[in-house]
Each structure stands twice: as C-alpha cells, then as structure tokens.
Design a protein around this motif. Structure first.
Motif, PDB file in Angstrom:
ATOM      1  N   GLY A 344       0.831  -1.287   0.000  1.00 31.55           N
ATOM      2  CA  GLY A 344       0.142   0.104  -0.064  1.00 31.55           C
ATOM      3  C   GLY A 344       0.753   1.336  -0.113  1.00 31.55           C
ATOM      4  O   GLY A 344       0.492   2.291  -0.598  1.00 31.55           O
ATOM      5  N   GLY A 345       2.111   1.202   0.731  1.00 27.08           N
ATOM      6  CA  GLY A 345       2.945   2.462   0.826  1.00 27.08           C
ATOM      7  C   GLY A 345       3.254   2.757  -0.518  1.00 27.08           C
ATOM      8  O   GLY A 345       3.360   3.796  -0.986  1.00 27.08           O
ATOM      9  N   ARG A 346       3.999   1.793  -1.350  1.00 25.68           N
ATOM     10  CA  ARG A 346       4.489   1.909  -2.872  1.00 25.68           C
ATOM     11  C   ARG A 346       3.189   2.287  -3.696  1.00 25.68           C
ATOM     12  O   ARG A 346       3.672   3.266  -4.641  1.00 25.68           O
ATOM     13  N   ALA A 347       2.127   1.900  -3.492  1.00 29.08           N
ATOM     14  CA  ALA A 347       0.971   2.239  -4.515  1.00 29.08           C
ATOM     15  C   ALA A 347       0.760   3.659  -4.306  1.00 29.08           C
ATOM     16  O   ALA A 347       0.252   4.246  -5.147  1.00 29.08           O
ATOM     17  N   ALA A 348       0.707   4.379  -2.775  1.00 33.88           N
ATOM     18  CA  ALA A 348       0.429   5.576  -2.867  1.00 33.88           C
ATOM     19  C   ALA A 348       1.506   6.461  -3.415  1.00 33.88           C
ATOM     20  O   ALA A 348       0.984   7.496  -3.954  1.00 33.88           O
ATOM     21  N   GLU A 349       2.681   6.179  -3.268  1.00 36.43           N
ATOM     22  CA  GLU A 349       3.849   6.705  -3.876  1.00 36.43           C
ATOM     23  C   GLU A 349       3.643   6.998  -5.298  1.00 36.43           C
ATOM     24  O   GLU A 349       3.739   7.909  -5.910  1.00 36.43           O
ATOM     25  N   THR A 406       2.927 -13.645  -9.988  1.00 40.71           N
ATOM     26  CA  THR A 406       1.282 -13.663 -10.343  1.00 40.71           C
ATOM     27  C   THR A 406       0.635 -13.094  -8.969  1.00 40.71           C
ATOM     28  O   THR A 406      -0.152 -12.208  -9.078  1.00 40.71           O
ATOM     29  N   ILE A 407       0.941 -13.741  -7.566  1.00 38.42           N
ATOM     30  CA  ILE A 407       0.281 -13.302  -6.421  1.00 38.42           C
ATOM     31  C   ILE A 407       0.686 -11.626  -6.192  1.00 38.42           C
ATOM     32  O   ILE A 407      -0.205 -10.914  -5.842  1.00 38.42           O
ATOM     33  N   ILE A 408       1.912 -11.359  -6.080  1.00 35.06           N
ATOM     34  CA  ILE A 408       2.472  -9.839  -5.993  1.00 35.06           C
ATOM     35  C   ILE A 408       1.868  -9.073  -6.707  1.00 35.06           C
ATOM     36  O   ILE A 408       1.398  -8.106  -6.483  1.00 35.06           O
ATOM     37  N   ASP A 409       1.754  -9.437  -8.202  1.00 34.93           N
ATOM     38  CA  ASP A 409       1.337  -8.359  -9.229  1.00 34.93           C
ATOM     39  C   ASP A 409      -0.263  -8.010  -8.815  1.00 34.93           C
ATOM     40  O   ASP A 409      -0.769  -7.071  -9.095  1.00 34.93           O
ATOM     41  N   GLY A 410      -0.811  -9.289  -8.634  1.00 33.03           N
ATOM     42  CA  GLY A 410      -2.458  -9.250  -8.448  1.00 33.03           C
ATOM     43  C   GLY A 410      -2.465  -8.546  -7.228  1.00 33.03           C
ATOM     44  O   GLY A 410      -3.609  -7.657  -7.155  1.00 33.03           O
ATOM     45  N   CYS A 411      -1.807  -8.515  -6.199  1.00 33.76           N
ATOM     46  CA  CYS A 411      -2.027  -7.817  -4.827  1.00 33.76           C
ATOM     47  C   CYS A 411      -1.905  -6.374  -5.008  1.00 33.76           C
ATOM     48  O   CYS A 411      -2.571  -5.565  -4.578  1.00 33.76           O
ATOM     49  N   TYR A 412      -0.889  -6.101  -5.731  1.00 35.53           N
ATOM     50  CA  TYR A 412      -0.293  -4.774  -6.103  1.00 35.53           C
ATOM     51  C   TYR A 412      -1.319  -4.216  -6.800  1.00 35.53           C
ATOM     52  O   TYR A 412      -1.548  -2.756  -6.749  1.00 35.53           O
ATOM     53  N   THR A 413      -2.093  -4.440  -7.962  1.00 34.14           N
ATOM     54  CA  THR A 413      -3.123  -3.865  -8.762  1.00 34.14           C
ATOM     55  C   THR A 413      -4.234  -3.556  -7.889  1.00 34.14           C
ATOM     56  O   THR A 413      -4.712  -2.456  -8.011  1.00 34.14           O
ATOM     57  N   ASP A 414      -4.480  -4.520  -6.828  1.00 32.22           N
ATOM     58  CA  ASP A 414      -5.698  -4.301  -5.943  1.00 32.22           C
ATOM     59  C   ASP A 414      -5.358  -3.040  -5.159  1.00 32.22           C
ATOM     60  O   ASP A 414      -6.248  -2.430  -4.855  1.00 32.22           O
ATOM     61  N   SER A 415      -3.998  -3.073  -4.538  1.00 31.30           N
ATOM     62  CA  SER A 415      -3.613  -1.820  -3.753  1.00 31.30           C
ATOM     63  C   SER A 415      -3.754  -0.512  -4.516  1.00 31.30           C
ATOM     64  O   SER A 415      -4.245   0.374  -3.999  1.00 31.30           O
ATOM     65  N   LEU A 416      -3.270  -0.447  -5.863  1.00 36.64           N
ATOM     66  CA  LEU A 416      -3.667   0.748  -6.542  1.00 36.64           C
ATOM     67  C   LEU A 416      -5.030   1.175  -6.619  1.00 36.64           C
ATOM     68  O   LEU A 416      -5.387   2.306  -6.497  1.00 36.64           O
ATOM     69  N   HIS A 418      -7.549   0.169  -4.587  1.00 38.54           N
ATOM     70  CA  HIS A 418      -8.100   0.725  -3.197  1.00 38.54           C
ATOM     71  C   HIS A 418      -7.688   2.170  -2.937  1.00 38.54           C
ATOM     72  O   HIS A 418      -8.230   3.164  -2.666  1.00 38.54           O
ATOM     73  N   ILE A 419      -6.612   2.533  -3.516  1.00 42.71           N
ATOM     74  CA  ILE A 419      -5.427   4.183  -3.200  1.00 42.71           C
ATOM     75  C   ILE A 419      -6.473   5.102  -4.026  1.00 42.71           C
ATOM     76  O   ILE A 419      -6.828   5.932  -3.489  1.00 42.71           O
ATOM     77  N   LYS A 420      -6.469   4.586  -5.261  1.00 43.97           N
ATOM     78  CA  LYS A 420      -7.351   5.585  -6.257  1.00 43.97           C
ATOM     79  C   LYS A 420      -8.993   5.727  -5.813  1.00 43.97           C
ATOM     80  O   LYS A 420      -9.285   6.812  -6.053  1.00 43.97           O
ATOM     81  N   GLY A 421      -9.473   4.947  -5.213  1.00 47.63           N
ATOM     82  CA  GLY A 421     -10.896   4.974  -4.703  1.00 47.63           C
ATOM     83  C   GLY A 421     -11.060   5.714  -3.551  1.00 47.63           C
ATOM     84  O   GLY A 421     -12.183   6.254  -3.234  1.00 47.63           O
TER      85      GLY A 421
END
Length: 461
Positions: A344-349, A406-416, A418-421
């Motif tokens: 979540g931290g990296r997604a926010a950045e 696959t797991i990391i990329d899928g989770c990172y997409t979801d984090s992005l 959540h942050i955008k919303g």
C-alpha cells in the motif's frame, strides 16, 4: 527398586553439597506461560525426587528431553528450572564448545562432561544449540564433528539404570538433527516451546515487573495484547527498557508512556532524534505510511495502534498494529490482504508522485516472503495442493517464481485500485500525519471516519 547404598549415597551428597553454586535457584514459579510443558516435566521431576516408586514398577527415567522452537522462548530457563526443582547439579554447555578442528578433542570434552555429571548425580546436562554437534551425518561431513556426535550417542546410550542423569538439549532447528539422536532411548521426549499466547504474555510480564515500581494506571492485559508475536525474551527486554526510561526521565514509577516507548524501541528500533529529513522526503514518507494504514483499515486486517513518520532504526516511518486476538490459522484471502497492506505504501507513492522510492525495500521483502510461503509451503497458488522442499525448490524455481509474480502483481493492482478509490481520505491522513508526525490508532480512526463523512456528503451533493 533402587539399592539402599545408592539411596544413602544420594542423601549424603545432598546433605554435603546443599544449595551449591552449580545448583540453579530457578524454580517453575519463575517460568511463566509454559503450563503444559511444566505439567509434562512434572513426571521427570517426580522421578528424580522419588525414584523408588518408579523402580518398583520397573520404569526407567527418560534419558533425554529436547526443547525446540524459536529463540527467546525460555528453553534455557526450563532446563535450569528442572535442575532447581530437583536440587540437581547443573552442567550447561553449548554445542559450539565441542566443535574443534583437531580430531578427538570434541569427543573427549563430551566424555569429560558426562563423567562429571555421573559423579555428581542426580544431575542435569544442558546442551544449548545442540544442532552444532548433532547435525545429520553425510559422506561430506566433517570427521571431527562425526566423532563428537558418535561419542554423544554412546554416552546417552551408556547410562546405568540407577544413574539419575538427565540430558536436556535445545535447538531452533529440529530438522537439522541426526535421526540417531532423536530416537527414543536418547531424546525420549521432544517438546515444542513456541512464542507465548496472550495469557502467557500477561503472566510473563507480571514476572518481569514483579520487583519494579509500576504505576497503578499501567494495564498489563493491554500490554499483552499489543505485544502479539513476541517471545519471552522480547517481553523481558520491554520491561527492562521501560525501567531504564523511567530512570532517565527521573520518575519514581514506571508509567504507561515508558512502556509505550519501550515497545516501539523493541519493535521499530532506536528513535533517530537528530535525523534531518528533507521536506520532500517527509512528504513521501507521510503518503507512504498513510497508504499502509488506509489499506489496512479498508481491508480490516489488524487494529492500527500507531502511525508515525519519526525515523526509527533504518525506517523513516512505520505503522504499528495490535491484533485483537491471537491467530493460529490464516486463510488465503487474509495472506493476500497482508501483501496488499505491505504494498500500500508503494502504491500511494506511485499514484501521488508518479514514481516509486527505495522506502519500500522492507515491505517488498516481507511481501515476497509471504508469497513464497503461499506457493511453497501452503499450496495456495494455481499449482494447487503442491508444496516444495527448500532443497528441491531450486530445480523448480522458474515455475515458483512465476507463481510468486502472479500473486504479488495481483495484490499490487488491488492496492492501486483501493488507493485510487479513496484518494481524498489518503490526502487527509497524509496531511495530518505530515503536520503532527505521529497519530494514535484512535486519532487515525477519527480522521478516516470524518473523511468518509465528507466524501459521502460531497457525493450526495
């Protein structure tokens, strides 16, 4: 039945030696939070104290007890308590003491140790880090280590039935030990000593604050909740650090502030008071930590107790969690949510600044570790119910690596997503964190709820 001359010899030895220096003063009452293990050891204690009734039944004393589990959980303390409860001589040693480059030296030291213990029976031999000499043998093994292990196996087999000598071993790596050492007749009992649960942590804290002037407002149950996953050694360190802080602050009692600071010090590291952080970096860190906290709140992973951008240890900021209860089983979705919070931290950045920084190094390490465990240990990937032994995983690494990606990329997409919303909430939390530098769990919840209300009102309008 035990011969009369042996009983009289034991009595003479006990009277002669009494409470000598090699007899620990530790008792089971000094060991908190390991009730099941202490109950299991009660038979061994009773055997050493009253061997006659066991000899009548033809029972033999267990020759060896092996404690295994993570470091700092009280394995050494338990060994001392066994000797203390039975007024037995205590012979502590470390596995590394028997490892020498000269062949035969380690084996000689093992013989000498057991000879002393037999002469001073009843006695307890404690070998810490026993994996240093008890590791599995192979054709490529060191000859000196093999001789030392062979001597240990012979000594553990060679006890006479009337010699009350208990061998206690301790290790963090049970999987490394040789099968010949683990078999019944050598180490008869294997006992897992894990990290304490919430009740055990409360008892351990009570032991460590027993002789300290504690403020009446300090709630031990609350401290036990906040120290989830910590070992007895961590808890001892927290109590000690709190006492040192109270002295530093010229206080007569140890208050909740000292305990809070001690927990942060143990969990996050030493506070860097003189660290000069540029305003731009401070802004990045505030968004980074707000991103972690926001996704943790949205996914309801764990209760947030503190969000801070004050540098501690190597970290420029951190989020502290205090789980409401101890967990022993974690679902696939919960593990994925943990990865999303870490990312979540990296997604926010990335969303706010259009690029990422090096601040997510530790987050990425933890996230990849969880993903690796999901694939290799828990069978939680598209490979199905498959697990991979660490020694064989290198042969399948490309396949494992693809699953982790696959797991990391899928989770990172979801984090992005959540942050955008929830950008308005992120902005509000980040701005407040930038100004105040520290937010308690209650303050964060209030900002989150207020921002949600504003968002709902603007949406209606």
């Amino acid at each position: 039945m035990e011969p009369v001359h042996i009983k009289s010899e034991r009595k003479e030895k006990d009277e002669k030696r009494g409470e000598s220096s090699d007899r620990p003063a530790i008792r089971f009452k000094d060991v908190a939070g390991l009730e099941e293990v202490k109950e299991e050891l009660a038979e061994v204690i009773d055997f050493i104290n009253s061997p006659e009734k066991y000899y009548k039944m033809g029972a033999k004393i267990p020759k060896g007890i092996l404690f295994y589990g993570p470091p700092g959980t009280g394995k050494t303390l338990l060994a001392q308590a066994i000797a203390g409860e039975t007024n037995s001589a205590f012979f502590p040693a470390s596995g590394a003491e028997f490892v020498e480059k000269y062949v035969g030296v380690g084996a000689k030291r093992v013989r000498t140790l057991f000879e002393k213990a037999k002469k001073d029976a009843p006695s307890v031999i404690f070998i810490d880090e026993i994996d240093a000499i008890g590791a599995k043998r192979s054709s490529e093994s060191n000859n000196e280590k093999d001789q030392t292990l062979n001597q240990l196996l012979i000594e553990m087999d060679g006890f006479h039935s009337n010699q009350t000598v208990i061998v206690v071993g301790a290790t963090n790596r049970l999987d490394l030990l040789d099968e010949a050492l683990l078999r019944p007749g050598r180490f008869d009992r294997h006992m897992f000593i894990g990290n304490p649960d919430i009740r055990a942590r409360e008892e351990i804290l009570k032991v460590h604050i027993k002789n300290k002037p504690i403020d009446s407002k300090v709630d031990i149950k609350s401290l036990a909740k906040r120290t989830h996953g910590m070992s007895g050694a961590h808890l001892s360190n927290i109590a000690n650090e709190a006492a040192i802080l109270a002295v530093r602050n010229n206080k007569k009692h140890i208050g909740i502030d000292e305990f809070n600071q001690a927990i942060e010090k143990v969990m996050a590291g030493l506070q860097r008071k003189n660290a000069v952080v540029m305003e731009k970096e401070k802004k990045i860190v505030s968004y980074h930590e707000a991103g972690h906290a926001l996704i943790g709140k949205l996914l309801n992973t764990d209760l947030i107790s503190k969000v801070s951008i004050i540098p501690r240890g190597e970290a420029l900021g951190y989020v502290m969690y205090s789980p409401e209860e101890d967990r022993y089983l974690i679902t696939k979705r919960e593990l994925q949510n943990k990865i999303k919070v870490l990312l979540g931290g990296r997604a926010a950045e990335e969303i706010i600044f259009g690029e990422v920084s090096t601040g997510a190094r530790d987050d990425l390490k933890k996230a990849n570790s969880i993903a690796y465990q999901m694939v290799c240990e828990y069978g939680m990937s598209t490979l199905g119910n498959r697990i991979f032994d660490p020694h064989l995983a290198k042969n399948c690494y490309p396949m494992i690596d693809q699953e982790i990606k696959t797991i990391i990329d899928g989770c990172y997409t979801d984090s992005l997503e959540h942050i955008k919303g929830n950008l308005e909430i992120l902005e509000e939390v980040s701005k407040t964190l930038f100004d105040r530098e520290t937010l308690t769990g209650e303050e964060f919840d209030a900002i989150f709820e207020e921002a949600q209300k504003k968002l709902a009102c603007s949406t209606l309008t």
